[in-house]
Scaffold this motif. Structure first.
Motif, PDB file in Angstrom:
ATOM      1  N   PHE A  59       0.836  -1.190   0.000  1.00  0.00           N
ATOM      2  CA  PHE A  59       0.000   0.000   0.000  1.00  0.00           C
ATOM      3  C   PHE A  59       0.877   1.249   0.000  1.00  0.00           C
ATOM      4  O   PHE A  59       2.042   1.218   0.418  1.00  0.00           O
ATOM      5  CB  PHE A  59      -0.915   0.013   1.227  1.00  0.00           C
ATOM      6  N   ASP A  60       0.282   2.325  -0.454  1.00  0.00           N
ATOM      7  CA  ASP A  60       0.995   3.596  -0.459  1.00  0.00           C
ATOM      8  C   ASP A  60       1.250   4.041   0.975  1.00  0.00           C
ATOM      9  O   ASP A  60       0.360   4.017   1.828  1.00  0.00           O
ATOM     10  CB  ASP A  60       0.171   4.650  -1.200  1.00  0.00           C
ATOM     11  N   LEU A  61       2.467   4.446   1.249  1.00  0.00           N
ATOM     12  CA  LEU A  61       2.832   4.877   2.598  1.00  0.00           C
ATOM     13  C   LEU A  61       2.074   6.123   3.026  1.00  0.00           C
ATOM     14  O   LEU A  61       1.937   6.393   4.226  1.00  0.00           O
ATOM     15  CB  LEU A  61       4.342   5.130   2.654  1.00  0.00           C
ATOM     16  N   ARG A  62       1.555   6.887   2.071  1.00  0.00           N
ATOM     17  CA  ARG A  62       0.856   8.123   2.416  1.00  0.00           C
ATOM     18  C   ARG A  62      -0.404   7.845   3.230  1.00  0.00           C
ATOM     19  O   ARG A  62      -0.811   8.672   4.047  1.00  0.00           O
ATOM     20  CB  ARG A  62       0.482   8.893   1.138  1.00  0.00           C
ATOM     21  N   PHE A  63      -1.035   6.699   3.005  1.00  0.00           N
ATOM     22  CA  PHE A  63      -2.203   6.359   3.815  1.00  0.00           C
ATOM     23  C   PHE A  63      -1.820   6.302   5.291  1.00  0.00           C
ATOM     24  O   PHE A  63      -2.528   6.826   6.155  1.00  0.00           O
ATOM     25  CB  PHE A  63      -2.774   5.007   3.370  1.00  0.00           C
ATOM     26  N   ARG A 174       7.445  20.513   6.033  1.00  0.00           N
ATOM     27  CA  ARG A 174       8.100  19.324   5.505  1.00  0.00           C
ATOM     28  C   ARG A 174       7.364  18.737   4.307  1.00  0.00           C
ATOM     29  O   ARG A 174       7.916  17.924   3.572  1.00  0.00           O
ATOM     30  CB  ARG A 174       8.191  18.252   6.596  1.00  0.00           C
ATOM     31  N   GLY A 175       6.115  19.129   4.103  1.00  0.00           N
ATOM     32  CA  GLY A 175       5.332  18.570   3.012  1.00  0.00           C
ATOM     33  C   GLY A 175       4.630  17.283   3.359  1.00  0.00           C
ATOM     34  O   GLY A 175       4.177  16.563   2.464  1.00  0.00           O
ATOM     35  N   ASP A 176       4.525  16.980   4.665  1.00  0.00           N
ATOM     36  CA  ASP A 176       3.872  15.735   5.060  1.00  0.00           C
ATOM     37  C   ASP A 176       2.368  15.767   4.837  1.00  0.00           C
ATOM     38  O   ASP A 176       1.727  14.711   4.863  1.00  0.00           O
ATOM     39  CB  ASP A 176       4.154  15.444   6.539  1.00  0.00           C
ATOM     40  N   LEU A 177       1.805  16.946   4.650  1.00  0.00           N
ATOM     41  CA  LEU A 177       0.372  17.044   4.389  1.00  0.00           C
ATOM     42  C   LEU A 177       0.051  16.941   2.903  1.00  0.00           C
ATOM     43  O   LEU A 177      -1.119  16.894   2.533  1.00  0.00           O
ATOM     44  CB  LEU A 177      -0.180  18.365   4.944  1.00  0.00           C
ATOM     45  N   ASP A 178       1.075  16.932   2.052  1.00  0.00           N
ATOM     46  CA  ASP A 178       0.858  16.766   0.615  1.00  0.00           C
ATOM     47  C   ASP A 178       0.698  15.285   0.298  1.00  0.00           C
ATOM     48  O   ASP A 178       1.434  14.440   0.819  1.00  0.00           O
ATOM     49  CB  ASP A 178       2.039  17.338  -0.175  1.00  0.00           C
ATOM     50  N   TRP A 179      -0.257  14.988  -0.556  1.00  0.00           N
ATOM     51  CA  TRP A 179      -0.512  13.579  -0.848  1.00  0.00           C
ATOM     52  C   TRP A 179       0.631  12.967  -1.652  1.00  0.00           C
ATOM     53  O   TRP A 179       1.125  11.891  -1.339  1.00  0.00           O
ATOM     54  CB  TRP A 179      -1.828  13.438  -1.602  1.00  0.00           C
ATOM     55  N   VAL A 180       1.070  13.642  -2.714  1.00  0.00           N
ATOM     56  CA  VAL A 180       2.206  13.168  -3.508  1.00  0.00           C
ATOM     57  C   VAL A 180       3.331  14.153  -3.265  1.00  0.00           C
ATOM     58  O   VAL A 180       3.409  15.203  -3.894  1.00  0.00           O
ATOM     59  CB  VAL A 180       1.857  13.070  -5.006  1.00  0.00           C
ATOM     60  N   ARG A 181       4.190  13.810  -2.344  1.00  0.00           N
ATOM     61  CA  ARG A 181       5.178  14.764  -1.876  1.00  0.00           C
ATOM     62  C   ARG A 181       6.233  15.063  -2.934  1.00  0.00           C
ATOM     63  O   ARG A 181       6.637  16.204  -3.117  1.00  0.00           O
ATOM     64  CB  ARG A 181       5.845  14.208  -0.617  1.00  0.00           C
ATOM     65  N   ALA A 182       6.691  14.041  -3.660  1.00  0.00           N
ATOM     66  CA  ALA A 182       7.772  14.249  -4.620  1.00  0.00           C
ATOM     67  C   ALA A 182       7.327  15.173  -5.750  1.00  0.00           C
ATOM     68  O   ALA A 182       8.027  16.100  -6.139  1.00  0.00           O
ATOM     69  CB  ALA A 182       8.236  12.910  -5.184  1.00  0.00           C
ATOM     70  N   ILE A 183       6.134  14.940  -6.280  1.00  0.00           N
ATOM     71  CA  ILE A 183       5.641  15.778  -7.369  1.00  0.00           C
ATOM     72  C   ILE A 183       5.384  17.194  -6.872  1.00  0.00           C
ATOM     73  O   ILE A 183       5.652  18.171  -7.559  1.00  0.00           O
ATOM     74  CB  ILE A 183       4.359  15.160  -7.969  1.00  0.00           C
ATOM     75  N   THR A 184       4.881  17.317  -5.639  1.00  0.00           N
ATOM     76  CA  THR A 184       4.597  18.645  -5.104  1.00  0.00           C
ATOM     77  C   THR A 184       5.872  19.456  -4.943  1.00  0.00           C
ATOM     78  O   THR A 184       5.928  20.632  -5.286  1.00  0.00           O
ATOM     79  CB  THR A 184       3.877  18.520  -3.755  1.00  0.00           C
ATOM     80  N   GLU A 185       6.934  18.831  -4.432  1.00  0.00           N
ATOM     81  CA  GLU A 185       8.194  19.549  -4.275  1.00  0.00           C
ATOM     82  C   GLU A 185       8.763  19.957  -5.626  1.00  0.00           C
ATOM     83  O   GLU A 185       9.300  21.052  -5.788  1.00  0.00           O
ATOM     84  CB  GLU A 185       9.189  18.672  -3.515  1.00  0.00           C
ATOM     85  N   ALA A 186       8.621  19.083  -6.616  1.00  0.00           N
ATOM     86  CA  ALA A 186       9.117  19.434  -7.943  1.00  0.00           C
ATOM     87  C   ALA A 186       8.290  20.561  -8.556  1.00  0.00           C
ATOM     88  O   ALA A 186       8.819  21.438  -9.247  1.00  0.00           O
ATOM     89  CB  ALA A 186       9.084  18.201  -8.847  1.00  0.00           C
ATOM     90  N   THR A 187       7.000  20.560  -8.292  1.00  0.00           N
ATOM     91  CA  THR A 187       6.139  21.616  -8.825  1.00  0.00           C
ATOM     92  C   THR A 187       6.483  22.962  -8.207  1.00  0.00           C
ATOM     93  O   THR A 187       6.452  23.996  -8.872  1.00  0.00           O
ATOM     94  CB  THR A 187       4.666  21.269  -8.563  1.00  0.00           C
TER      95      THR A 187
END
Length: 209
Positions: A59-63, A174-187
């Motif tokens: 499962f996705d770790l974000r859950f 830290r971006g822990d509230l973003d669902w897709v952290r990697a894409i959000t940081e790149a955006t």
């Protein structure tokens, strides 16, 4: 019987009755409920649906992260209940319009029943009631003490909120509230960086295959 002994007795009585109620229903259910096991009843199901494929799925770790953050900040609400009780009773005791003592011809000067109840709930000694009724301790002293406790409650909840908001700001930064952290940081870094990051991930996925 002292106040602490009474509280302990009530807690033991509450726990004993609760445990007895649970055990009684468990034992009663063993005799009353039907026991007809079958192959279909023992199958694993998810929300009433039959399972498809293997249960060993990553499962996705974000859950997990989002659920953990929700529990951390949600459990803090439980600390508001004891604070609200103490704050409300302190405000009631420090109210200048509320009488602290009652004066009558038959009984003389006696402490108001509401004040006696508040003193008992705060765990104050019974001798304080007699001292207030006798005039040794003035009613202004009682109200000043309650007012000091009131300001202490406000300071405590202010510190509590400050620590809570600092933790919330930290996980937000830290971006822990973003669902897709990697894409959000790149955006955040810019559209070109987001495209390069997405292309690099696709190349890594293709190489791993």
């Amino acid at each position: 019987m002292t106040l602490s002994t009474t509280i302990v007795g009530y807690l033991l009585l509450f726990g004993g009755v609760g445990m007895g109620f649970v055990l009684f229903n468990i034992v009663l259910g063993m005799f009353l409920r039907p026991n007809n096991p079958s192959e279909e009843k023992q199958e694993i199901y998810e929300c009433g649906e039959p399972t498809i494929g293997s249960s060993f799925v990553q499962f996705d770790l974000r859950f997990y992260v989002v659920a953990l953050l929700f529990i951390i900040f949600d459990v803090e609400v439980a600390f508001f209940f004891p604070w609200a009780v103490v704050f409300g009773k302190s405000a009631q005791l420090s109210d200048p319009s509320a009488p602290v003592v009652n004066e009558s011809v038959e009984n003389g000067v006696t402490l108001a029943p509401a004040v006696i109840g508040l003193h008992r709930e705060f765990g104050l000694p019974e001798s304080l009631n007699d001292e207030v009724a006798a005039g040794t301790v003035s009613t202004n002293t009682v109200r000043d003490g309650a007012r000091s406790l009131l300001w202490t409650c406000l300071a405590d909840i202010g510190v509590f909120f400050a620590v809570l908001l600092m933790g919330f700001a930290y996980v937000w930064k830290r971006g822990d509230l973003d669902w897709v952290r990697a894409i959000t940081e790149a955006t955040r870094a810019g559209p070109e960086s987001a495209v390069r990051s997405t292309t690099a991930r696709r190349q890594q996925a293709a190489q791993s295959r």
